[in-house]
Design a protein around this motif. Structure first.
Motif, PDB file in Angstrom:
ATOM      1  N   GLY A 104     -34.677  17.058  -2.520  1.00  0.00           N
ATOM      2  CA  GLY A 104     -34.823  18.264  -1.712  1.00  0.00           C
ATOM      3  C   GLY A 104     -34.728  19.550  -2.495  1.00  0.00           C
ATOM      4  N   ALA A 105     -34.469  19.458  -3.792  1.00  0.00           N
ATOM      5  CA  ALA A 105     -34.253  20.655  -4.605  1.00  0.00           C
ATOM      6  C   ALA A 105     -35.534  21.083  -5.309  1.00  0.00           C
ATOM      7  CB  ALA A 105     -33.166  20.384  -5.647  1.00  0.00           C
ATOM      8  N   VAL A 106     -35.663  22.383  -5.518  1.00  0.00           N
ATOM      9  CA  VAL A 106     -36.691  22.925  -6.395  1.00  0.00           C
ATOM     10  C   VAL A 106     -36.018  23.218  -7.730  1.00  0.00           C
ATOM     11  CG1 VAL A 106     -38.141  23.885  -4.577  1.00  0.00           C
ATOM     12  CG2 VAL A 106     -36.388  25.302  -5.610  1.00  0.00           C
ATOM     13  N   GLU A 107     -36.780  23.078  -8.803  1.00  0.00           N
ATOM     14  CA  GLU A 107     -36.252  23.360 -10.130  1.00  0.00           C
ATOM     15  C   GLU A 107     -37.194  24.333 -10.817  1.00  0.00           C
ATOM     16  OE1 GLU A 107     -34.121  20.965 -13.774  1.00  0.00           O
ATOM     17  OE2 GLU A 107     -35.577  19.884 -12.544  1.00  0.00           O
ATOM     18  N   MET A 108     -36.604  25.363 -11.413  1.00  0.00           N
ATOM     19  CA  MET A 108     -37.378  26.381 -12.099  1.00  0.00           C
ATOM     20  C   MET A 108     -36.964  26.399 -13.559  1.00  0.00           C
ATOM     21  SD  MET A 108     -37.557  29.726 -13.503  1.00  0.00           S
ATOM     22  CE  MET A 108     -35.932  30.322 -13.193  1.00  0.00           C
ATOM     23  N   PHE A 109     -37.952  26.493 -14.432  1.00  0.00           N
ATOM     24  CA  PHE A 109     -37.729  26.634 -15.865  1.00  0.00           C
ATOM     25  C   PHE A 109     -38.375  27.944 -16.304  1.00  0.00           C
ATOM     26  CE2 PHE A 109     -37.955  22.133 -14.941  1.00  0.00           C
ATOM     27  CZ  PHE A 109     -36.933  21.560 -15.691  1.00  0.00           C
ATOM     28  N   PHE A 110     -37.623  28.782 -17.003  1.00  0.00           N
ATOM     29  CA  PHE A 110     -38.171  29.980 -17.625  1.00  0.00           C
ATOM     30  C   PHE A 110     -37.994  29.790 -19.123  1.00  0.00           C
ATOM     31  CE2 PHE A 110     -37.679  34.149 -19.616  1.00  0.00           C
ATOM     32  CZ  PHE A 110     -38.872  34.746 -19.227  1.00  0.00           C
ATOM     33  N   VAL A 111     -39.090  29.822 -19.871  1.00  0.00           N
ATOM     34  CA  VAL A 111     -39.028  29.572 -21.311  1.00  0.00           C
ATOM     35  C   VAL A 111     -38.556  30.836 -22.022  1.00  0.00           C
ATOM     36  CG1 VAL A 111     -40.286  28.830 -23.361  1.00  0.00           C
ATOM     37  CG2 VAL A 111     -40.900  27.874 -21.118  1.00  0.00           C
ATOM     38  N   LEU A 112     -37.349  30.737 -22.589  1.00  0.00           N
ATOM     39  CA  LEU A 112     -36.767  31.845 -23.348  1.00  0.00           C
ATOM     40  C   LEU A 112     -37.335  31.902 -24.757  1.00  0.00           C
ATOM     41  CD1 LEU A 112     -33.089  31.228 -22.238  1.00  0.00           C
ATOM     42  CD2 LEU A 112     -34.548  33.138 -21.516  1.00  0.00           C
ATOM     43  N   LYS A 113     -37.534  30.713 -25.359  1.00  0.00           N
ATOM     44  CA  LYS A 113     -38.102  30.639 -26.702  1.00  0.00           C
ATOM     45  C   LYS A 113     -38.664  29.249 -26.914  1.00  0.00           C
ATOM     46  CE  LYS A 113     -37.281  30.950 -31.603  1.00  0.00           C
ATOM     47  NZ  LYS A 113     -36.373  30.631 -32.670  1.00  0.00           N
ATOM     48  N   GLY A 114     -39.856  29.193 -27.508  1.00  0.00           N
ATOM     49  CA  GLY A 114     -40.447  27.919 -27.877  1.00  0.00           C
ATOM     50  C   GLY A 114     -41.698  27.595 -27.091  1.00  0.00           C
ATOM     51  N   GLU A 115     -42.132  26.365 -27.271  1.00  0.00           N
ATOM     52  CA  GLU A 115     -43.310  25.888 -26.551  1.00  0.00           C
ATOM     53  C   GLU A 115     -43.111  24.430 -26.200  1.00  0.00           C
ATOM     54  OE1 GLU A 115     -46.543  24.992 -29.902  1.00  0.00           O
ATOM     55  OE2 GLU A 115     -45.857  27.078 -29.915  1.00  0.00           O
ATOM     56  N   ALA A 116     -43.752  24.041 -25.104  1.00  0.00           N
ATOM     57  CA  ALA A 116     -43.551  22.693 -24.579  1.00  0.00           C
ATOM     58  C   ALA A 116     -44.759  22.275 -23.772  1.00  0.00           C
ATOM     59  CB  ALA A 116     -42.303  22.665 -23.694  1.00  0.00           C
ATOM     60  N   ILE A 117     -44.747  21.023 -23.430  1.00  0.00           N
ATOM     61  CA  ILE A 117     -45.680  20.527 -22.433  1.00  0.00           C
ATOM     62  C   ILE A 117     -44.844  20.162 -21.218  1.00  0.00           C
ATOM     63  CG2 ILE A 117     -45.675  18.138 -23.274  1.00  0.00           C
ATOM     64  CD1 ILE A 117     -48.752  18.196 -22.494  1.00  0.00           C
ATOM     65  N   ALA A 118     -45.300  20.601 -20.065  1.00  0.00           N
ATOM     66  CA  ALA A 118     -44.647  20.289 -18.800  1.00  0.00           C
ATOM     67  C   ALA A 118     -45.553  19.330 -18.053  1.00  0.00           C
ATOM     68  CB  ALA A 118     -44.427  21.559 -17.989  1.00  0.00           C
ATOM     69  N   MET A 119     -44.973  18.238 -17.589  1.00  0.00           N
ATOM     70  CA  MET A 119     -45.749  17.256 -16.831  1.00  0.00           C
ATOM     71  C   MET A 119     -45.122  17.078 -15.458  1.00  0.00           C
ATOM     72  SD  MET A 119     -46.604  14.452 -19.725  1.00  0.00           S
ATOM     73  CE  MET A 119     -45.765  14.920 -21.222  1.00  0.00           C
ATOM     74  N   CYS A 120     -45.959  17.035 -14.432  1.00  0.00           N
ATOM     75  CA  CYS A 120     -45.492  16.831 -13.065  1.00  0.00           C
ATOM     76  C   CYS A 120     -46.562  16.068 -12.298  1.00  0.00           C
ATOM     77  CB  CYS A 120     -45.192  18.167 -12.391  1.00  0.00           C
ATOM     78  SG  CYS A 120     -44.483  17.985 -10.736  1.00  0.00           S
ATOM     79  N   ASP A 121     -46.177  14.912 -11.803  1.00  0.00           N
ATOM     80  CA  ASP A 121     -47.075  14.077 -10.995  1.00  0.00           C
ATOM     81  C   ASP A 121     -48.438  13.873 -11.647  1.00  0.00           C
ATOM     82  OD1 ASP A 121     -45.100  13.704  -9.099  1.00  0.00           O
ATOM     83  OD2 ASP A 121     -45.805  15.318  -7.802  1.00  0.00           O
ATOM     84  N   GLY A 122     -48.419  13.573 -12.953  1.00  0.00           N
ATOM     85  CA  GLY A 122     -49.651  13.257 -13.663  1.00  0.00           C
ATOM     86  C   GLY A 122     -50.423  14.455 -14.191  1.00  0.00           C
ATOM     87  N   LYS A 123     -49.990  15.658 -13.850  1.00  0.00           N
ATOM     88  CA  LYS A 123     -50.646  16.865 -14.360  1.00  0.00           C
ATOM     89  C   LYS A 123     -49.795  17.427 -15.487  1.00  0.00           C
ATOM     90  CE  LYS A 123     -52.428  17.948  -9.778  1.00  0.00           C
ATOM     91  NZ  LYS A 123     -51.752  16.897  -9.028  1.00  0.00           N
TER      92      LYS A 123
END
Length: 151
Positions: free
Chosen positions: A63-82
Motif C-alpha cells: 500500500g506504500a508509495v516509494e520515492m527516490f531522489f538521486v542526490l549523486k550518481g546514476e542508476a537504472i530503475a526497473m519497475c514491472d518490466g520497464k
C-alpha cells in the motif's frame, strides 16, 4: 474557531542518522533520517547509499508509495518490466504493488533520498539489519565533512 498550537519540529544532522545494511552481503546502506520511531508518523525517510554495482533486491509494497531522489550518481530503475536511466537530480515515484529495483550503473557510489509513505514496516526492516556508519566519502557528498570531526 481557529486554535493555533506550537509544534517544535524535529531537527537532525548527519551525525544523528542511524545507518544499517539490511543483510550482511547487501551492497547498499540506509541512513535513517525520519521514521515512525523518531518522528511519530508513518513514513520512512532515509539516505540510501549504493556501492558501485550495488542494487536493491526486487521488492514491492502493498500500500506504500516509494520515492527516490538521486542526490549523486546514476542508476537504472526497473519497475514491472520497464526500465529507465536515472541520474543526479532525477526523481522516481514507485506506485504500490510495483515490483522494482534500483541498480547503481555509475563509476562512483549512488546516493538517493528515499521516502516511503506509509512506513509499511520498512524502517523496522532497516533497523533489524546490521549497524553501519557513514564514512568520509559519504560526509563529503552529503555536504558535512566536518561532522566526522570531534568537537
Amino acid at each position: 474557531m481557529y486554535t493555533s498550537r506550537c509544534v517544535i519540529p524535529v531537527i537532525k544532522s548527519l551525525k544523528d542518522y542511524q545507518v544499517y545494511r539490511i543483510s550482511p552481503n547487501d551492497s547498499n546502506r540506509l541512513a535513517i533520517i525520519f521514521d515512525s520511531t523518531n518522528a511519530n508518523i508513518s513514513l520512512t525517510c532515509c539516505i540510501e547509499i549504493f556501492d558501485v554495482g550495488g542494487q536493491t533486491p526486487p521488492n514491492l509494497h502493498q500500500g506504500a508509495v516509494e520515492m527516490f531522489f538521486v542526490l549523486k550518481g546514476e542508476a537504472i530503475a526497473m519497475c514491472d518490466g520497464k526500465s529507465a536511466v536515472i541520474q543526479t537530480g532525477d526523481s522516481l515515484l514507485v506506485p504500490p504493488t510495483g515490483t522494482h529495483l534500483i541498480k547503481n550503473t555509475g563509476s562512483t557510489r549512488l546516493y538517493t533520498l528515499t521516502v516511503m509513505v506509509p512506513n509499511e514496516d520498512f524502517s523496522e526492516l532497516i533497523r533489524s539489519g546490521i549497524p553501519a556508519e557513514l564514512d568520509a566519502e559519504d560526509m563529503a557528498v552529503l555536504g558535512r565533512l566536518n561532522a566526522l570531526m570531534p568537537c
